[in-house]
Design a protein around this motif. Structure first.
Motif, short mmCIF file in Angstrom:
data_model
loop_
_atom_site.label_atom_id
_atom_site.label_comp_id
_atom_site.label_asym_id
_atom_site.label_seq_id
_atom_site.Cartn_x
_atom_site.Cartn_y
_atom_site.Cartn_z
N GLU A 37 0.84 -1.20 0.00
CA GLU A 37 0.00 0.00 0.00
C GLU A 37 0.88 1.25 0.00
O GLU A 37 1.79 1.38 0.82
N ASN A 38 0.57 2.17 -0.92
CA ASN A 38 1.24 3.45 -0.99
C ASN A 38 0.54 4.44 -0.07
O ASN A 38 -0.67 4.68 -0.21
N ALA A 39 1.27 5.03 0.85
CA ALA A 39 0.71 5.98 1.80
C ALA A 39 0.51 7.35 1.16
O ALA A 39 0.96 7.60 0.03
N ARG A 40 -0.14 8.25 1.87
CA ARG A 40 -0.46 9.58 1.36
C ARG A 40 0.81 10.40 1.10
O ARG A 40 1.88 10.16 1.67
N ASP A 41 0.69 11.40 0.22
CA ASP A 41 1.76 12.33 -0.07
C ASP A 41 1.56 13.63 0.70
O ASP A 41 0.51 13.86 1.30
N TRP A 42 2.59 14.48 0.67
CA TRP A 42 2.52 15.86 1.14
C TRP A 42 2.36 16.01 2.65
O TRP A 42 1.86 17.00 3.13
N LEU A 43 2.79 15.01 3.42
CA LEU A 43 2.84 15.18 4.86
C LEU A 43 4.25 15.59 5.28
O LEU A 43 4.43 16.50 6.09
N ALA A 44 5.25 14.89 4.73
CA ALA A 44 6.66 15.23 4.95
C ALA A 44 7.51 14.31 4.10
O ALA A 44 7.03 13.30 3.57
N LYS B 75 7.71 10.90 6.26
CA LYS B 75 6.49 10.26 6.76
C LYS B 75 5.33 10.62 5.84
O LYS B 75 5.39 11.65 5.15
N PRO B 76 4.31 9.77 5.82
CA PRO B 76 4.23 8.48 6.49
C PRO B 76 4.88 7.37 5.68
O PRO B 76 5.16 7.54 4.50
N SER B 77 5.08 6.24 6.32
CA SER B 77 5.69 5.09 5.66
C SER B 77 4.68 4.36 4.78
O SER B 77 3.50 4.24 5.11
N ASP B 78 5.16 3.86 3.63
CA ASP B 78 4.37 2.90 2.86
C ASP B 78 4.34 1.58 3.62
O ASP B 78 5.15 1.34 4.53
N LYS B 79 3.42 0.70 3.24
CA LYS B 79 3.14 -0.44 4.11
C LYS B 79 3.00 -1.76 3.36
O LYS B 79 2.70 -1.79 2.16
N LEU B 80 3.19 -2.83 4.08
CA LEU B 80 2.78 -4.18 3.69
C LEU B 80 1.64 -4.56 4.62
O LEU B 80 1.75 -4.44 5.84
N ALA C 60 4.13 -4.59 8.05
CA ALA C 60 5.50 -4.07 8.01
C ALA C 60 5.47 -2.66 7.46
O ALA C 60 4.66 -2.33 6.58
N LEU C 61 6.36 -1.81 7.97
CA LEU C 61 6.58 -0.48 7.43
C LEU C 61 7.76 -0.56 6.47
O LEU C 61 8.84 -1.05 6.82
N LEU C 62 7.56 -0.06 5.25
CA LEU C 62 8.56 -0.22 4.20
C LEU C 62 9.42 1.02 3.98
O LEU C 62 10.45 0.94 3.31
N GLY C 63 9.00 2.16 4.53
CA GLY C 63 9.74 3.40 4.33
C GLY C 63 8.87 4.44 3.66
O GLY C 63 7.92 4.11 2.94
N ALA C 64 9.19 5.70 3.89
CA ALA C 64 8.38 6.79 3.35
C ALA C 64 8.63 6.99 1.86
O ALA C 64 9.78 7.14 1.43
N HIS C 65 7.56 6.94 1.08
CA HIS C 65 7.59 7.26 -0.35
C HIS C 65 8.51 6.32 -1.14
O HIS C 65 9.15 6.75 -2.10
N VAL C 66 8.57 5.06 -0.75
CA VAL C 66 9.34 4.09 -1.54
C VAL C 66 8.49 3.51 -2.67
O VAL C 66 9.00 2.88 -3.59
N ALA C 67 7.17 3.71 -2.62
CA ALA C 67 6.23 3.29 -3.67
C ALA C 67 6.29 1.79 -3.96
O ALA C 67 6.68 1.35 -5.04
N PRO C 68 5.86 0.95 -3.00
CA PRO C 68 5.83 -0.49 -3.24
C PRO C 68 4.72 -0.85 -4.22
O PRO C 68 3.57 -0.47 -4.03
N LEU C 69 5.07 -1.59 -5.24
CA LEU C 69 4.07 -2.01 -6.23
C LEU C 69 3.95 -3.54 -6.20
O LEU C 69 3.50 -4.09 -5.21
N GLY C 70 4.33 -4.22 -7.27
CA GLY C 70 4.11 -5.65 -7.36
C GLY C 70 4.82 -6.44 -6.28
O GLY C 70 5.90 -6.07 -5.82
N MET C 71 4.20 -7.53 -5.86
CA MET C 71 4.82 -8.42 -4.86
C MET C 71 4.42 -9.86 -5.15
O MET C 71 3.36 -10.14 -5.70
N LYS C 72 5.30 -10.78 -4.79
CA LYS C 72 5.04 -12.20 -4.98
C LYS C 72 5.67 -13.00 -3.86
O LYS C 72 6.74 -12.66 -3.34
N PHE C 73 5.01 -14.10 -3.49
CA PHE C 73 5.64 -15.11 -2.66
C PHE C 73 6.56 -15.94 -3.56
O PHE C 73 6.17 -16.32 -4.67
#
Length: 411
Positions: free
Chosen positions: A252-259, A262-267, A306-319
């Motif tokens: 999940e990509n978190a909101r923009d324009w906070l800082a 922050k906030p962190s993108d997420k799993l 999991a927190l992935l980091g601010a504005h890292v833009a996580p897209l595709g994922m696979k096991f």
């Protein structure tokens, strides 16, 4: 309101007149019927004001040949792993899906096309098989049928691999979806029962989401039935079903324009029907939104896995379900981080590996591949999706280079 708030939070920033900040009223339907090309720029604050913010795209014709080979030498991988070009001239490449006969189908973000990559004795051919679609980023394949997410509907192309030269007319299997483009692009993932997961993003950076958005649905393409499995989801463009438990996990990509930080993108991990993951009230599990929290506490919502980091833009994922990589990689989650666009110094542009048990406990996060960001804001590639190949290698869609890359393990 967003402009005034930015001044309060970042009072130490240089003074910037309110009319210099970019702000749109995205609360009315008319805005989303005809959104401006830079809709994503809304709600800037004084600390993040900058003229250079823009979506970072690669060369219009992609990167290939010697330049692409030179770029791959800059990618850092664990010992005994190697990266190479699987196919180039796959412009704007997004989600990938394997056909039963070994055809690799690839969606696109901005071109409205779908590709098919076939292997003829080691020589690969890239063919455009569908045109004129609306951001067909999401693809899935099941029982001979290719499924394509076309923003407002999911299309099915039966017997696709036998008709690559002239694809059959599609069947609309689901169309209860908004027609807007912003955050409307899809990612598709089938479960063992033949239902497909997809997320419906809200058409805004941060807002009270319109009805039937900011959620994950599970759809039966055979009947058109659907159920809502998660709420409070801002922008998810990646997800997969855990082969051990059958649970759906998603980025999940978190909101923009906070800082910047922050906030962190997420799993996220769906463990029960109807979980709410916080949008728009709470970000990264512990930051109430300064405008839209409206009395809600972050403890009301499901915390991120999991927190992935601010504005890292996580897209595709696979096991990872292959057998080429060492056994410790089995059932690990691999995430393609597309990288920042609105951070003064970019982050992401890498592949991370998540090690966890089926319950989501004992979770650890490590960087698997990095180097696609050179310097503060220079991309040489942008990972957008991942898929496990039949031989157990890992394919990476790079929509900046317009290429499919291959990561293999060999001592």
């Amino acid at each position: 309101m967003a402009v005034a708030l930015g001044v309060l939070i970042f009072a130490s920033a240089p003074a910037i007149a309110a009319d210099q900040l970019i702000h749109y009223d995205s609360s009315n339907k008319a805005f989303w019927d005809h959104p401006p090309a830079d809709w994503f720029m809304g709600d800037e604050n004084t600390a993040q004001k900058g003229e250079d913010y823009r979506l970072t795209s690669g060369p219009a014709t992609g990167i290939s040949g010697d330049e692409l080979a030179a770029n791959l030498k800059k990618i850092k991988l664990p010992k005994h792993f190697h990266i190479s070009v699987y196919a180039d001239h796959v412009l704007s490449a997004r989600q990938m899906a394997w056909g039963d006969k070994g055809t690799l189908f690839v969606g696109s973000f901005s071109l409205g096309v779908v590709y098919a990559i076939t292997d003829h004795g080691g020589k690969r051919e890239v063919k455009t098989i569908l045109k004129g679609l609306t951001m067909p980023t999401g693809l899935a394949f099941r029982d001979g049928t290719l499924y394509v997410g076309d923003v407002s509907k999911i299309l099915a192309y039966p017997d696709a691999e036998n008709h690559l030269d002239q694809m059959p007319a599609p069947k609309v299997v689901y169309d209860d979806l908004p027609s807007y483009g912003p955050h409307g692009w899809k990612y598709l993932a089938f479960d063992a029962h033949g239902w497909v997961y997809t997320a419906i993003g809200p058409p805004c950076n941060e807002c009270l989401p319109p009805t039937s958005t900011a959620q994950v649905r599970r759809i039966n393409p055979a009947t058109g039935q659907a159920e809502i499995v998660a709420l409070g989801v801002r922008n998810s463009v990646g997800g997969d079903v855990d082969p051990r438990s059958g649970d759906y996990w998603f980025t999940e990509n978190a909101r923009d324009w906070l800082a910047d930080d922050k906030p962190s993108d997420k799993l996220e991990h769906i463990t029960r029907m109807g979980q709410h993951f916080g949008f728009p009230y709470c970000h990264q599990g512990d930051i109430p939104d300064p405008v839209y929290a409206m009395g809600h506490r972050c403890s009301e919502f499901s915390p991120p896995a999991a927190l992935l980091g601010a504005h890292v833009a996580p897209l595709g994922m696979k096991f990872y379900t292959g057998k080429q990589f060492p056994r410790v990689y089995r059932n690990n989650i691999f995430i393609a981080e597309h990288g920042s666009w609105n951070r003064h110094s970019y982050k992401g542009g890498r592949i991370v590996r998540i090690v966890t048990d089926p319950q989501g406990k004992d979770l650890t996060q490590v960087v698997f591949a990095e180097g696609w960001i050179q310097g503060p804001t220079t991309y040489i590639g942008r990972p957008a999706d991942l898929i496990v190949a039949k031989d157990g290698s890992l394919l990476v869609a790079d929509d900046f280079s317009g290429a499919i890359l291959q990561i293999s393990y060999k001592k």
